[in-house]
Design an enzyme around this catalytic site. Structure first.
Site, PDB file in Angstrom:
ATOM      1  CG  ASP A 106      -2.990  -3.808  -0.413  1.00 58.57           C
ATOM      2  OD1 ASP A 106      -2.814  -2.743   0.228  1.00 58.57           O
ATOM      3  OD2 ASP A 106      -3.773  -4.694  -0.027  1.00 58.57           O
ATOM      4  CG  HIS A 128      -0.096  -5.807   4.205  1.00 54.06           C
ATOM      5  ND1 HIS A 128      -0.677  -6.844   4.905  1.00 54.06           N
ATOM      6  CD2 HIS A 128      -1.114  -5.143   3.590  1.00 54.06           C
ATOM      7  CE1 HIS A 128      -1.989  -6.826   4.705  1.00 54.06           C
ATOM      8  NE2 HIS A 128      -2.282  -5.804   3.922  1.00 54.06           N
ATOM      9  CB  ILE A 161      -0.468  -9.564   8.821  1.00 56.44           C
ATOM     10  CG1 ILE A 161      -1.396  -8.472   8.266  1.00 56.44           C
ATOM     11  CG2 ILE A 161      -0.506  -9.597  10.347  1.00 56.44           C
ATOM     12  CD1 ILE A 161      -2.870  -8.677   8.616  1.00 56.44           C
ATOM     13  N   GLY A 170      -3.814 -10.610   2.612  1.00 53.64           N
ATOM     14  CA  GLY A 170      -4.710 -11.745   2.407  1.00 53.64           C
ATOM     15  C   GLY A 170      -4.713 -12.201   0.961  1.00 53.64           C
TER      16      GLY A 170
END
Length: 288
Positions: free
Chosen positions: A189, A194, A209, A212
């Protein structure tokens, strides 16, 4: 129209054939923080090829390990800006323990599209089998697209699962690393949310961040360790809703309740007044 439910719902997203090796499994586990204590035999079952086992959540990355471009939310009837997208829910049901290496075929479709008013919810379902047709796992992924609602679709059901009213059976703190997102993005990903501070600020966050799905995998590993003694063969599946963000370097606090073959949990961030991170999390214990 960015979202057309008449076109999107049921759309066949085609087949993908992919393969993975023990090194891929090791990378995934290390990206979740496995091996923090390299003298711990239980941790070595995630981080050393001798007696290697596989978390069922590896299913979320297995097909994307060789993908190096940032993902695009572009499907039949769905065209959404990546900066507006957050992961809403993830479910993996393992039909048998995942092999350390293998080759498989994934068949995906858009299972549903919901209109939440200010946002759209897109549900993708993927069935994965080995090359002989034996089912390996089923995955359902829900994405939440901010500002993309109002297209006149169904609102969808509420599937909120309240945790038991009693005190948790276990509470486990799991640290994340400052570089956790940079490690995890090597699993496929490459969303700049990120890694790129400027992109993250444009998306409304103070800093990049954590993925998830990285949080999801870390919590699954925590629960498997706390309840099943780290034996991933006993983990039949894991489902959770993403309730808030995690910034790399923060600690995850997971409260765990066990009722028979079902283990429920919630995860918060104690650094930010126990802000919710994962809710409605369920680990299903596999039947022998």
């Amino acid at each position: 129209m960015p979202i057309d439910p008449a076109v999107a719902i049921g759309a066949d997203l085609g087949e993908v054939t992919f393969a993975w090796t023990a090194s891929d499994v090791l990378l995934y586990h290390l990206a979740l923080g496995a091996g923090a204590d390299p003298a711990d035999e239980a941790e070595l079952r995630y981080a050393y090829e001798r007696d290697l086992q596989v978390l069922p959540t590896f299913a979320t990355v297995a097909a994307n390990l060789r993908v190096f471009e940032p993902p695009a939310v572009s499907f039949p009837g769905v065209e959404v800006d990546l900066a507006k997208v957050l992961h809403g829910k993830q479910e993996v049901l393992a039909h048998r323990p995942l092999p350390v290496e293998g080759k498989a075929v994934a068949r995906s479709r858009i299972a549903d599209v919901f209109d939440k008013g200010k946002a759209a919810v897109i549900v993708q379902e993927t069935e994965v089998a080995d090359t002989e047709g034996t089912p390996l796992w089923t995955a359902r992924s829900t994405i939440f697209a901010r500002g993309e609602g109002g297209f006149g679709g169904e609102r969808g059901p509420s599937d909120r699962r309240e945790p038991p009213s009693r005190e948790p059976d276990l509470v486990v703190d799991t640290p994340t690393l400052p570089q956790q997102a940079l490690l995890y993005r090597l699993c496929g990903d490459r969303n700049p949310l990120h890694a790129d501070p400027e992109f993250a600020r444009a998306a409304g966050f103070d800093a990049p961040i954590l993925h998830g799905l990285c949080t999801y995998g870390m919590v699954a590993k925590t629960v498997v360790g706390a309840v099943l003694g780290g034996n991933t063969a006993l983990a039949g599946g894991f489902a959770a809703k993403f309730a808030g963000v995690v910034f790399p370097g923060e600690t995850l606090r997971t409260r765990i309740w066990r009722d028979g073959d079902t283990v429920t949990s919630t995860t918060t961030c104690p650094h930010r007044d126990d802000a919710p991170v994962l809710t409605d999390a369920v680990l299903t214990i596999a039947q022998p």
